[in-house]
Design an enzyme around this catalytic site. Structure first.
Site, mmCIF file in Angstrom:
data_model
loop_
_atom_site.group_PDB
_atom_site.id
_atom_site.type_symbol
_atom_site.label_atom_id
_atom_site.label_comp_id
_atom_site.label_asym_id
_atom_site.label_seq_id
_atom_site.Cartn_x
_atom_site.Cartn_y
_atom_site.Cartn_z
ATOM 1 N N LYS A 35 67.673 92.329 41.019
ATOM 2 C CA LYS A 35 67.153 92.532 42.386
ATOM 3 C C LYS A 35 65.794 93.219 42.338
ATOM 4 C CE LYS A 35 70.506 90.489 44.380
ATOM 5 N NZ LYS A 35 70.278 89.105 44.837
ATOM 6 N N TYR A 62 72.722 93.260 37.068
ATOM 7 C CA TYR A 62 72.670 92.723 38.440
ATOM 8 C C TYR A 62 71.597 93.455 39.240
ATOM 9 C CZ TYR A 62 73.778 92.236 43.372
ATOM 10 O OH TYR A 62 73.676 92.039 44.726
ATOM 11 N N SER A 96 69.097 94.280 47.755
ATOM 12 C CA SER A 96 70.297 95.113 47.879
ATOM 13 C C SER A 96 69.919 96.583 47.890
ATOM 14 C CB SER A 96 71.197 94.828 46.671
ATOM 15 O OG SER A 96 72.222 95.788 46.590
ATOM 16 N N ASN A 155 85.086 94.679 45.289
ATOM 17 C CA ASN A 155 84.592 95.434 46.444
ATOM 18 C C ASN A 155 85.736 95.973 47.299
ATOM 19 O OD1 ASN A 155 82.231 92.943 46.224
ATOM 20 N ND2 ASN A 155 81.644 95.077 46.027
ATOM 21 N N PHE A 186 69.802 82.983 48.831
ATOM 22 C CA PHE A 186 70.986 83.809 48.565
ATOM 23 C C PHE A 186 71.530 83.577 47.153
ATOM 24 C CE2 PHE A 186 71.456 83.109 53.223
ATOM 25 C CZ PHE A 186 71.559 84.419 53.640
ATOM 26 N N ASP A 195 78.923 104.203 40.089
ATOM 27 C CA ASP A 195 78.940 104.421 41.540
ATOM 28 C C ASP A 195 78.026 105.585 41.916
ATOM 29 O OD1 ASP A 195 80.540 102.447 42.530
ATOM 30 O OD2 ASP A 195 82.384 103.633 42.521
HETATM 31 P P1 NAD Z 1 78.513 84.772 47.210
HETATM 32 O O1 NAD Z 1 78.874 84.723 45.773
HETATM 33 O O2 NAD Z 1 79.599 84.675 48.211
HETATM 34 O O3 NAD Z 1 77.429 83.651 47.533
HETATM 35 C C1 NAD Z 1 76.469 83.222 46.604
HETATM 36 C C2 NAD Z 1 76.462 81.704 46.597
HETATM 37 O O4 NAD Z 1 75.459 81.258 45.688
HETATM 38 C C3 NAD Z 1 77.787 81.099 46.138
HETATM 39 O O5 NAD Z 1 78.184 80.099 47.058
HETATM 40 C C4 NAD Z 1 77.483 80.504 44.755
HETATM 41 O O6 NAD Z 1 78.234 79.337 44.513
HETATM 42 C C5 NAD Z 1 75.998 80.218 44.878
HETATM 43 N N1 NAD Z 1 75.224 80.231 43.634
HETATM 44 C C6 NAD Z 1 75.205 81.187 42.667
HETATM 45 N N2 NAD Z 1 74.338 80.843 41.700
HETATM 46 C C7 NAD Z 1 73.800 79.657 42.071
HETATM 47 C C8 NAD Z 1 72.828 78.783 41.492
HETATM 48 N N3 NAD Z 1 72.240 79.049 40.318
HETATM 49 N N4 NAD Z 1 72.502 77.659 42.151
HETATM 50 C C9 NAD Z 1 73.078 77.346 43.319
HETATM 51 N N5 NAD Z 1 74.005 78.124 43.914
HETATM 52 C C10 NAD Z 1 74.346 79.264 43.289
HETATM 53 O O7 NAD Z 1 77.664 86.120 47.423
HETATM 54 P P2 NAD Z 1 77.202 86.817 48.775
HETATM 55 O O8 NAD Z 1 77.996 88.054 48.957
HETATM 56 O O9 NAD Z 1 77.146 85.825 49.872
HETATM 57 O O10 NAD Z 1 75.742 87.259 48.352
HETATM 58 C C11 NAD Z 1 74.600 86.483 48.664
HETATM 59 C C12 NAD Z 1 73.356 87.180 48.139
HETATM 60 O O11 NAD Z 1 73.278 88.501 48.682
HETATM 61 C C13 NAD Z 1 73.335 87.356 46.621
HETATM 62 O O12 NAD Z 1 72.003 87.210 46.184
HETATM 63 C C14 NAD Z 1 73.792 88.786 46.434
HETATM 64 O O13 NAD Z 1 73.309 89.340 45.242
HETATM 65 C C15 NAD Z 1 73.153 89.454 47.632
HETATM 66 N N6 NAD Z 1 73.814 90.705 48.051
HETATM 67 C C16 NAD Z 1 75.149 90.695 48.392
HETATM 68 C C17 NAD Z 1 75.770 91.880 48.793
HETATM 69 C C18 NAD Z 1 77.221 91.903 49.195
HETATM 70 O O14 NAD Z 1 77.753 92.994 49.401
HETATM 71 N N7 NAD Z 1 77.906 90.779 49.330
HETATM 72 C C19 NAD Z 1 75.029 93.070 48.836
HETATM 73 C C20 NAD Z 1 73.678 93.050 48.475
HETATM 74 C C21 NAD Z 1 73.069 91.848 48.094
HETATM 75 C C1 UD1 Z 2 78.719 97.155 45.000
HETATM 76 C C2 UD1 Z 2 77.668 97.166 43.932
HETATM 77 C C3 UD1 Z 2 76.329 96.745 44.529
HETATM 78 C C4 UD1 Z 2 76.460 95.367 45.153
HETATM 79 C C5 UD1 Z 2 77.594 95.378 46.166
HETATM 80 C C6 UD1 Z 2 77.877 93.982 46.661
HETATM 81 C C7 UD1 Z 2 78.367 98.815 42.254
HETATM 82 C C8 UD1 Z 2 78.055 100.128 41.622
HETATM 83 N N1 UD1 Z 2 77.585 98.470 43.310
HETATM 84 O O1 UD1 Z 2 78.341 98.131 45.976
HETATM 85 O O2 UD1 Z 2 75.344 96.713 43.531
HETATM 86 O O3 UD1 Z 2 75.246 94.999 45.793
HETATM 87 O O4 UD1 Z 2 78.804 95.871 45.573
HETATM 88 O O5 UD1 Z 2 78.393 93.170 45.669
HETATM 89 O O6 UD1 Z 2 79.259 98.096 41.838
HETATM 90 N N2 UD1 Z 2 85.995 101.519 45.986
HETATM 91 C C9 UD1 Z 2 87.270 102.042 45.768
HETATM 92 N N3 UD1 Z 2 88.244 101.184 45.357
HETATM 93 C C10 UD1 Z 2 88.025 99.855 45.148
HETATM 94 C C11 UD1 Z 2 86.729 99.328 45.380
HETATM 95 C C12 UD1 Z 2 85.731 100.201 45.783
HETATM 96 O O7 UD1 Z 2 87.486 103.231 45.946
HETATM 97 O O8 UD1 Z 2 88.960 99.133 44.753
HETATM 98 C C13 UD1 Z 2 84.927 102.428 46.492
HETATM 99 C C14 UD1 Z 2 83.735 102.521 45.549
HETATM 100 O O9 UD1 Z 2 83.883 103.610 44.676
HETATM 101 C C15 UD1 Z 2 82.596 102.752 46.560
HETATM 102 C C16 UD1 Z 2 83.060 102.059 47.842
HETATM 103 O O10 UD1 Z 2 84.460 101.869 47.695
HETATM 104 O O11 UD1 Z 2 82.477 104.117 46.841
HETATM 105 C C17 UD1 Z 2 82.382 100.721 48.069
HETATM 106 O O12 UD1 Z 2 82.505 99.951 46.870
HETATM 107 P P1 UD1 Z 2 82.067 98.408 46.823
HETATM 108 O O13 UD1 Z 2 82.656 97.686 47.963
HETATM 109 O O14 UD1 Z 2 82.339 97.909 45.450
HETATM 110 O O15 UD1 Z 2 80.496 98.466 47.105
HETATM 111 P P2 UD1 Z 2 79.335 99.280 46.349
HETATM 112 O O16 UD1 Z 2 79.808 99.932 45.128
HETATM 113 O O17 UD1 Z 2 78.664 100.137 47.359
#
Ligand code: NAD
Ligand code: UD1
Length: 341
Positions: free
Chosen positions: A157, A153, A128, A203, A84, A300
């Site tokens: 991926k 970012y 993602s 987000n 992760f 977006d």
């Molecule tokens: P998060 O930031 O909550 O968790 C990531 C963790 O990795 C954190 O605890 C951070 O301290 C640790 N970390 C970062 N870089 C590091 C490094 N070099 N060495 C050791 N630890 C490190 O994020 P999350 O939402 O839990 O996301 C986890 C994974 O899922 C990420 O790869 C993210 O890109 C991917 N992802 C997340 C979402 C989402 O919506 N949250 C969507 C698609 C993909």
């Molecule tokens: C975003 C990232 C995506 C990443 C994911 C998790 C972008 C373009 N995409 O997804 O790459 O994997 O987060 O970190 O940033 N919105 C509002 N007001 C807000 C926040 C969001 O209207 O304050 C809307 C956005 O326009 C979007 C939806 O809510 O339509 C979801 O947004 P968000 O939660 O940031 O997720 P993604 O953009 O789908």
């Protein structure tokens, strides 16, 4: 040495902590590597309070190859790695791309290197839905063509998926599963762990929760003139606990054999607009969310949701938690966070 140990990088973060709970509940023992760059040591207590088991933990940066070697040497018997650890703020990656390439790619390369060195066979990787960009048709399947990423970012991926494919081709002793997450939201129903955004949330869900808690005055909704049924952007919001379970299913599936690289979309299969999510939150919690419509956010896509049939067929996984429960859990966690400040 435990025969069912999984090394979880980034296990202190949002998705990693919920996955650690799911793994422990499924009988795995977990060893977490995390540099705490975006998480808090208190997460270990939360996991302990839910499962009664404290996972192993080492504060380590995955880009530190000597530190990684020391850990993998001790945990050479692990059945697999779930990777992760990565930075994930899209806007930050545009202004500081090298930080993203260095962290996200070097960390992954070190993980693959150590898996090869110590013969650890199974890798699950956090990818993602961002790899699809704005697809030409919906819902997206795993065969939908990938579009050029619009942020560093997103690039990490796409590149990460390609690096894994090359590494597995060169070393058939490693098999890998790429999980393309749609939009995970919510928290553990116990209220013990959840998402901890740093500063102003990027987000949608954490922003809504902070508005509900009175920490922010109103939600900015980014655009209402999209080519969607109600004009608002559409996403596939899935419960974080469902997402965590998918990692257990993916690890079990890898352990059952096979070779090469598997790819799965993880989503509900249903698109929800921003306004539908706001309405659903208000209904689930009884809290009003003031909002303003602002301009579109750069980068977006208008609409994206998953076809997750392959995960259902091959992993026997489906998103099952009803949206109102997910929203209630997000709100419960937000209230707990506010109290602990
Ligand atoms: P998060 O930031 O909550 O968790 C990531 C963790 O990795 C954190 O605890 C951070 O301290 C640790 N970390 C970062 N870089 C590091 C490094 N070099 N060495 C050791 N630890 C490190 O994020 P999350 O939402 O839990 O996301 C986890 C994974 O899922 C990420 O790869 C993210 O890109 C991917 N992802 C997340 C979402 C989402 O919506 N949250 C969507 C698609 C993909
Ligand atoms: C975003 C990232 C995506 C990443 C994911 C998790 C972008 C373009 N995409 O997804 O790459 O994997 O987060 O970190 O940033 N919105 C509002 N007001 C807000 C926040 C969001 O209207 O304050 C809307 C956005 O326009 C979007 C939806 O809510 O339509 C979801 O947004 P968000 O939660 O940031 O997720 P993604 O953009 O789908």
């Amino acid at each position: 040495m435990n025969q069912k140990e999984v090394i979880v990088t980034g296990g202190m973060g949002y998705i990693g902590s919920h996955t650690t709970v799911a793994l422990q509940n499924a009988g795995y023992s977990v060893f977490i590597l995390d540099n705490l760059s975006n998480s808090d040591i208190g997460v270990l207590d939360g996991i302990y309070r839910i499962t009664g088991v404290r996972p192993g933990f080492k504060k380590l940066d995955c880009t530190d190859i000597s530190g990684m070697r020391r850990v993998f040497e001790k945990h050479y018997n692990a059945v697999g790695v779930i990777h992760f650890a990565a930075h994930k703020a899209v806007g930050e990656s545009v202004s500081n791309p090298l930080m993203y390439y260095r962290n996200n790619l070097n960390g992954l390369i070190n993980v693959l290197d150590m898996m090869g060195t110590f013969d650890i066979p199974n890798l699950v990787f956090s990818s993602s839905a961002t790899v699809y960009g704005q697809p030409d048709s919906l819902p997206v399947t795993e065969d939908t063509p990938l579009k050029p990423a619009t942020s560093a970012y997103g690039q990490t991926k796409v590149m990460g998926e390609n690096i894994i494919a090359d590494a597995v081709r060169a070393n058939p002793g490693i098999r890998a599963t790429l999980l393309r997450y749609f939009n995970p939201i919510g928290a553990h129903p116990s209220g013990q762990i959840g998402e901890r955004p740093n500063g102003v949330p990027n987000n949608l869900m954490p922003y809504i929760c902070q508005v509900a808690a009175g920490q922010r005055e109103y939600l900015n909704i980014f655009g209402n003139d999209y080519d969607t049924p109600d004009g608002y952007c559409v996403r596939d919001y899935l419960d974080i606990n469902d997402l965590a379970d998918a990692h257990v299913a993916a690890m079990r599936h890898l352990q059952s054999g096979g070779s090469g690289v598997n790819v799965y979309n993880l989503g509900t299969g249903r698109g929800q607009s921003v306004m539908q999510l706001v309405d659903a939150f208000q209904r689930a919690t009884g809290v009003n969310i003031p909002y303003k419509i602002t301009s579109r956010r750069a980068g977006d896509v208008s609409s994206i949701y998953a076809n997750a049939d392959r995960a259902a067929r091959e992993l026997n996984w489906r998103a099952v938690v009803p949206l109102h429960e997910t929203l209630a859990s997000a709100w419960r966690w937000q209230k707990k966070l506010a109290k602990s400040k």
